[in-house]
Scaffold this motif. Structure first.
Motif, PDB file in Angstrom:
ATOM      1  N   TRP A 327      52.270  27.734  35.422  1.00  0.00           N
ATOM      2  CA  TRP A 327      51.845  28.814  35.793  1.00  0.00           C
ATOM      3  C   TRP A 327      52.007  29.182  37.250  1.00  0.00           C
ATOM      4  CZ3 TRP A 327      46.661  29.216  32.907  1.00  0.00           C
ATOM      5  CH2 TRP A 327      46.741  29.575  31.497  1.00  0.00           C
ATOM      6  N   GLN A 328      51.764  28.308  38.078  1.00  0.00           N
ATOM      7  CA  GLN A 328      51.657  28.496  39.558  1.00  0.00           C
ATOM      8  C   GLN A 328      53.388  28.621  39.995  1.00  0.00           C
ATOM      9  OE1 GLN A 328      49.024  29.017  41.553  1.00  0.00           O
ATOM     10  NE2 GLN A 328      50.184  29.099  43.501  1.00  0.00           N
ATOM     11  N   ARG A 329      54.243  27.829  39.555  1.00  0.00           N
ATOM     12  CA  ARG A 329      55.444  27.965  39.750  1.00  0.00           C
ATOM     13  C   ARG A 329      55.939  29.393  39.270  1.00  0.00           C
ATOM     14  NH1 ARG A 329      60.637  24.574  37.681  1.00  0.00           N
ATOM     15  NH2 ARG A 329      62.172  25.785  38.111  1.00  0.00           N
ATOM     16  N   GLY A 330      55.576  29.806  38.085  1.00  0.00           N
ATOM     17  CA  GLY A 330      56.044  31.140  37.709  1.00  0.00           C
ATOM     18  C   GLY A 330      55.232  32.311  38.537  1.00  0.00           C
ATOM     19  N   LEU A 331      54.131  32.101  38.948  1.00  0.00           N
ATOM     20  CA  LEU A 331      53.589  33.001  40.104  1.00  0.00           C
ATOM     21  C   LEU A 331      54.523  33.099  41.294  1.00  0.00           C
ATOM     22  CD1 LEU A 331      51.095  34.554  40.821  1.00  0.00           C
ATOM     23  CD2 LEU A 331      50.375  32.691  42.084  1.00  0.00           C
ATOM     24  N   ALA A 332      54.735  31.898  41.792  1.00  0.00           N
ATOM     25  CA  ALA A 332      55.596  31.863  43.095  1.00  0.00           C
ATOM     26  C   ALA A 332      56.848  32.782  42.896  1.00  0.00           C
ATOM     27  CB  ALA A 332      55.799  30.606  43.361  1.00  0.00           C
ATOM     28  N   GLU A 333      57.786  32.246  41.708  1.00  0.00           N
ATOM     29  CA  GLU A 333      58.931  32.882  41.383  1.00  0.00           C
ATOM     30  C   GLU A 333      58.882  34.411  41.370  1.00  0.00           C
ATOM     31  OE1 GLU A 333      60.915  29.262  38.789  1.00  0.00           O
ATOM     32  OE2 GLU A 333      59.606  30.837  37.884  1.00  0.00           O
ATOM     33  N   SER A 334      57.837  35.106  40.545  1.00  0.00           N
ATOM     34  CA  SER A 334      57.583  36.498  40.386  1.00  0.00           C
ATOM     35  C   SER A 334      57.471  36.966  41.819  1.00  0.00           C
ATOM     36  CB  SER A 334      56.647  36.615  39.441  1.00  0.00           C
ATOM     37  OG  SER A 334      56.833  36.120  38.239  1.00  0.00           O
ATOM     38  N   LEU A 335      56.559  36.621  42.435  1.00  0.00           N
ATOM     39  CA  LEU A 335      56.173  37.173  43.906  1.00  0.00           C
ATOM     40  C   LEU A 335      57.235  37.241  44.760  1.00  0.00           C
ATOM     41  CD1 LEU A 335      52.369  36.042  44.263  1.00  0.00           C
ATOM     42  CD2 LEU A 335      53.502  38.340  43.627  1.00  0.00           C
ATOM     43  N   SER A 336      58.141  36.110  45.019  1.00  0.00           N
ATOM     44  CA  SER A 336      59.136  35.824  45.882  1.00  0.00           C
ATOM     45  C   SER A 336      60.277  36.725  45.586  1.00  0.00           C
ATOM     46  CB  SER A 336      59.417  34.265  45.897  1.00  0.00           C
ATOM     47  OG  SER A 336      60.112  33.525  44.660  1.00  0.00           O
ATOM     48  N   ARG A 337      60.558  36.806  44.133  1.00  0.00           N
ATOM     49  CA  ARG A 337      61.721  37.621  43.847  1.00  0.00           C
ATOM     50  C   ARG A 337      61.812  39.048  44.007  1.00  0.00           C
ATOM     51  NH1 ARG A 337      63.815  35.638  37.876  1.00  0.00           N
ATOM     52  NH2 ARG A 337      64.400  33.393  38.248  1.00  0.00           N
ATOM     53  N   HIS A 338      60.396  39.455  44.136  1.00  0.00           N
ATOM     54  CA  HIS A 338      59.955  41.012  44.214  1.00  0.00           C
ATOM     55  C   HIS A 338      59.273  41.267  45.356  1.00  0.00           C
ATOM     56  CE1 HIS A 338      61.774  41.499  40.353  1.00  0.00           C
ATOM     57  NE2 HIS A 338      61.085  40.518  40.056  1.00  0.00           N
ATOM     58  N   ALA A 339      59.637  40.691  46.408  1.00  0.00           N
ATOM     59  CA  ALA A 339      58.945  40.845  47.890  1.00  0.00           C
ATOM     60  C   ALA A 339      59.171  42.420  48.341  1.00  0.00           C
ATOM     61  CB  ALA A 339      59.658  39.869  48.899  1.00  0.00           C
ATOM     62  N   ARG A 340      60.409  42.921  48.019  1.00  0.00           N
ATOM     63  CA  ARG A 340      60.570  44.184  48.076  1.00  0.00           C
ATOM     64  C   ARG A 340      59.529  45.296  47.627  1.00  0.00           C
ATOM     65  NH1 ARG A 340      66.737  46.070  47.505  1.00  0.00           N
ATOM     66  NH2 ARG A 340      65.750  47.762  48.170  1.00  0.00           N
ATOM     67  N   LEU A 341      58.946  44.958  46.828  1.00  0.00           N
ATOM     68  CA  LEU A 341      57.897  45.755  46.146  1.00  0.00           C
ATOM     69  C   LEU A 341      56.877  46.108  47.257  1.00  0.00           C
ATOM     70  CD1 LEU A 341      56.724  47.034  43.660  1.00  0.00           C
ATOM     71  CD2 LEU A 341      55.485  45.131  43.204  1.00  0.00           C
ATOM     72  N   ALA A 342      56.506  44.995  48.088  1.00  0.00           N
ATOM     73  CA  ALA A 342      55.449  45.160  48.959  1.00  0.00           C
ATOM     74  C   ALA A 342      56.053  45.790  50.367  1.00  0.00           C
ATOM     75  CB  ALA A 342      54.963  43.465  49.255  1.00  0.00           C
ATOM     76  N   THR A 343      57.343  45.216  50.694  1.00  0.00           N
ATOM     77  CA  THR A 343      57.917  45.727  52.149  1.00  0.00           C
ATOM     78  C   THR A 343      58.426  46.955  51.770  1.00  0.00           C
ATOM     79  OG1 THR A 343      60.043  44.679  51.474  1.00  0.00           O
ATOM     80  CG2 THR A 343      58.543  43.381  52.534  1.00  0.00           C
ATOM     81  N   GLY A 344      58.767  47.657  50.845  1.00  0.00           N
ATOM     82  CA  GLY A 344      59.377  48.929  50.495  1.00  0.00           C
ATOM     83  C   GLY A 344      58.239  50.057  50.953  1.00  0.00           C
ATOM     84  N   PRO A 345      58.652  51.339  51.131  1.00  0.00           N
ATOM     85  CA  PRO A 345      57.512  52.441  51.221  1.00  0.00           C
ATOM     86  C   PRO A 345      57.107  52.956  49.956  1.00  0.00           C
ATOM     87  CG  PRO A 345      60.059  53.102  51.300  1.00  0.00           C
ATOM     88  CD  PRO A 345      60.205  51.675  51.393  1.00  0.00           C
ATOM     89  N   ARG A 346      57.787  52.674  48.776  1.00  0.00           N
ATOM     90  CA  ARG A 346      57.415  52.933  47.797  1.00  0.00           C
ATOM     91  C   ARG A 346      56.622  52.242  46.763  1.00  0.00           C
ATOM     92  NH1 ARG A 346      63.214  55.775  45.859  1.00  0.00           N
ATOM     93  NH2 ARG A 346      63.269  57.140  47.679  1.00  0.00           N
ATOM     94  N   GLY A 347      55.960  51.249  47.291  1.00  0.00           N
ATOM     95  CA  GLY A 347      55.223  50.104  46.963  1.00  0.00           C
ATOM     96  C   GLY A 347      53.980  50.358  46.223  1.00  0.00           C
ATOM     97  N   GLY A 348      53.336  51.433  46.742  1.00  0.00           N
ATOM     98  CA  GLY A 348      52.113  51.828  46.276  1.00  0.00           C
ATOM     99  C   GLY A 348      50.954  50.727  46.262  1.00  0.00           C
ATOM    100  N   ALA A 349      49.899  50.953  45.194  1.00  0.00           N
ATOM    101  CA  ALA A 349      48.939  49.850  45.052  1.00  0.00           C
ATOM    102  C   ALA A 349      49.491  48.537  44.613  1.00  0.00           C
ATOM    103  CB  ALA A 349      47.865  50.638  44.092  1.00  0.00           C
ATOM    104  N   PRO A 350      50.526  48.481  43.669  1.00  0.00           N
ATOM    105  CA  PRO A 350      51.033  47.329  43.343  1.00  0.00           C
ATOM    106  C   PRO A 350      51.768  46.421  44.402  1.00  0.00           C
ATOM    107  CG  PRO A 350      51.570  48.911  41.618  1.00  0.00           C
ATOM    108  CD  PRO A 350      51.046  49.571  42.947  1.00  0.00           C
ATOM    109  N   GLY A 351      52.565  47.366  45.120  1.00  0.00           N
ATOM    110  CA  GLY A 351      53.169  46.505  46.072  1.00  0.00           C
ATOM    111  C   GLY A 351      52.274  46.351  47.716  1.00  0.00           C
ATOM    112  N   HIS A 352      51.313  47.114  47.821  1.00  0.00           N
ATOM    113  CA  HIS A 352      50.684  47.292  49.329  1.00  0.00           C
ATOM    114  C   HIS A 352      49.456  46.910  49.160  1.00  0.00           C
ATOM    115  CE1 HIS A 352      53.446  50.889  50.388  1.00  0.00           C
ATOM    116  NE2 HIS A 352      54.203  49.716  50.443  1.00  0.00           N
ATOM    117  N   LEU A 353      48.961  46.673  47.852  1.00  0.00           N
ATOM    118  CA  LEU A 353      47.691  45.936  47.859  1.00  0.00           C
ATOM    119  C   LEU A 353      47.713  44.627  46.778  1.00  0.00           C
ATOM    120  CD1 LEU A 353      45.111  48.915  47.140  1.00  0.00           C
ATOM    121  CD2 LEU A 353      45.353  47.629  49.120  1.00  0.00           C
TER     122      LEU A 353
END
Length: 474
Positions: A327-353
């Motif tokens: 589970w922890q490995r899957g969490l790391a894979e998911s978050l690292s693959r989609h870091a642009r969700l947090a860094t992009g201007p359209r991340g909203g609550a999912p990306g910025h919170l």
């Protein structure tokens, strides 16, 4: 120089204490904030449920659903699981079991139990998967079909099921799980209330120790295994105030692979499940968030507390440890693959919170927690950490953890009361205290192992688990 070195060492120790204590304050404070949001959401949800009545979910206009069941070496429980699905209270649905190259008698059990006969199954190869070797239909149940395919993993099996599905919504259900009869009716409600909904998930609970007969859970009970009881408290905390707290913000990043309902067209639009991760359930949800936000498409991803899926939890340390590392490995894979969700201007609550929260406290949290325990305990042993500092650290790290676990049980007590016997609730409250001393720290070590496996890019595979076979004998 000696004075400067000593001063620097004292400063380092002081900042270390402040840093680790501060981290645990932020960690548990963040979860307490989620707990508050969950209490508000749960109160509103229970009020709506009371106003509509128990029979309200059945409206007669529910869309047809394809229930997908990926199976690998599930001979012990597959008969009971499929039987429970076939008896769901729902107007129109089909059950698609995908045997992913099982090495045991899974396919043979299915053929015998449901009188399967070979049936050519035309598949639209919309999302990729391994070769399908054959298809079967049931003589007893017109809405049951089985695919037999080469082994490719759970995500690959789900992709085959998506291609074989006939309906616009599909529900992914683990083969070691059973649904309550009204679960499908309840989890589909967000799709009826809001046409923007693309995914919805329900609550997963531990069935060990409960009475199961004919594919249904008759009475919730507590297992004799202390390890399984720890997991009951852990699941309540994760679902009732973890995901429930994020849902009003449209920031749910995880829908459990054991029970989730999805818009089939939207999932195909993002390419189906990823076969290159062990956390295909979370990765799909994060990818759905990113896909819709980057294209400015309206969407909703919901969590509901009362559609319930019951699953068998591991009762041995080896299996549980491998599960948590995965589970922890899957969490790391998911978050690292989609870091642009947090860094992009359209991340909203999912990306910025949600993404920063999950990164700081879930992805990197195990490393910080282990470092904190080592720093404080070793420092105290060497006499450079005061008893007061160690006491404050333990109160924040363990005491607030106990508060969170107890709050999870309080939410259960104030809402659904699945465990009716008072002595069972008293035992769970005791478990909620014990869980934070030993079990939580062991879980942290397993998660650190998962991070190492992610960093080392170890080959992923199906998560094998020892089955009791109890359900299959009911």
């Amino acid at each position: 120089m000696d004075i400067l070195a000593a001063t620097a060492a004292i400063d380092w120790v002081w900042w270390g204490q402040v840093g680790f204590i501060g981290y645990f304050v932020l960690l548990n404070g963040g979860y307490l904030a989620l707990n508050l949001l969950s209490m508000i959401s749960l109160r509103r949800y229970m009020r709506q449920r009371a106003e509509l009545g128990e029979d309200a979910p059945y409206l007669g206009v529910e869309p047809a659903v394809s229930v997908l069941v990926p199976a690998y070496n599930e001979a012990a429980t597959i008969r009971t699981s499929v039987l429970s699905l076939l008896q769901l209270q729902y107007p129109e649905f089909e059950v698609v079991v995908v045997n992913d190259g099982s090495r045991d008698e899974t396919l043979a059990v299915l053929i015998e139990a449901f009188e399967l006969v070979p049936y050519p199954e035309p598949l639209r190869r919309t999302v990729p998967h391994q070769e399908v070797r054959g298809g079967y239909r049931s003589r007893r149940y017109a809405n049951l079909k089985v695919l037999d395919k080469a082994n490719g993993g759970k995500a690959d099996a789900l992709n085959a099921g998506i291609n074989a599905a006939r309906h616009g919504l599909f529900c992914a259900v683990d083969a070691d799980s059973i649904l309550q009869r009204d679960s499908l009716l309840r989890v589909v409600q967000p799709f009826l209330e809001d046409e923007r909904t693309v995914a919805a998930g329900g609550t997963v609970r531990i069935a060990n120790g409960s009475k199961v007969r004919g594919g249904f859970l008759l009475e919730a009970g507590l297992p004799t295994s202390l390890l399984a009881r720890f997991q009951i408290v852990e699941y309540l905390r994760a679902f009732l105030f973890g995901r429930l707290g994020w849902s009003p913000m449209n920031a749910v990043l995880i829908i459990s692979g054991a029970f989730g309902l999805f818009d089939r067209e939207r999932v195909m639009a993002v390419g189906g499940y990823s076969t290159s991760t062990v956390g295909e359930d979370m990765e799909l949800v994060v990818r759905l968030h990113r896909y819709h936000r980057e294209r400015r498409l309206p969407y909703r991803i919901r969590y509901l507390p009362d559609p319930i899926c019951w699953t068998e939890a591991p009762e041995d340390l080896g299996t549980l440890g491998r599960q948590r590392s995965r589970w922890q490995r899957g969490l790391a894979e998911s978050l690292s693959r989609h870091a642009r969700l947090a860094t992009g201007p359209r991340g909203g609550a999912p990306g910025h919170l949600a993404w920063p929260f999950m990164t700081l406290f879930e992805w990197l949290g195990p490393l910080v927690e282990v470092s904190g325990y080592l720093f404080m305990i070793v420092g105290f042993s060497l006499g450079i950490i005061s008893p007061l500092a160690l006491t404050v650290f333990l109160l924040v790290a363990i005491g607030m953890g106990i508060l969170l676990s107890v709050n999870g049980l309080l939410l259960e007590t104030l809402s659904f009361r699945v465990y009716q016997r008072r002595r069972d609730m008293l035992r769970l409250f005791l478990v909620a205290i014990l869980e934070n001393v030993g079990y939580r720290q062991l879980n942290t070590l397993w998660r650190c192992r998962g991070l190492w496996q992610w960093f080392a890019r170890r080959k992923h595979q199906w998560g094998a688990m020892k089955r009791s076979g109890q359900w299959g004998n009911e």
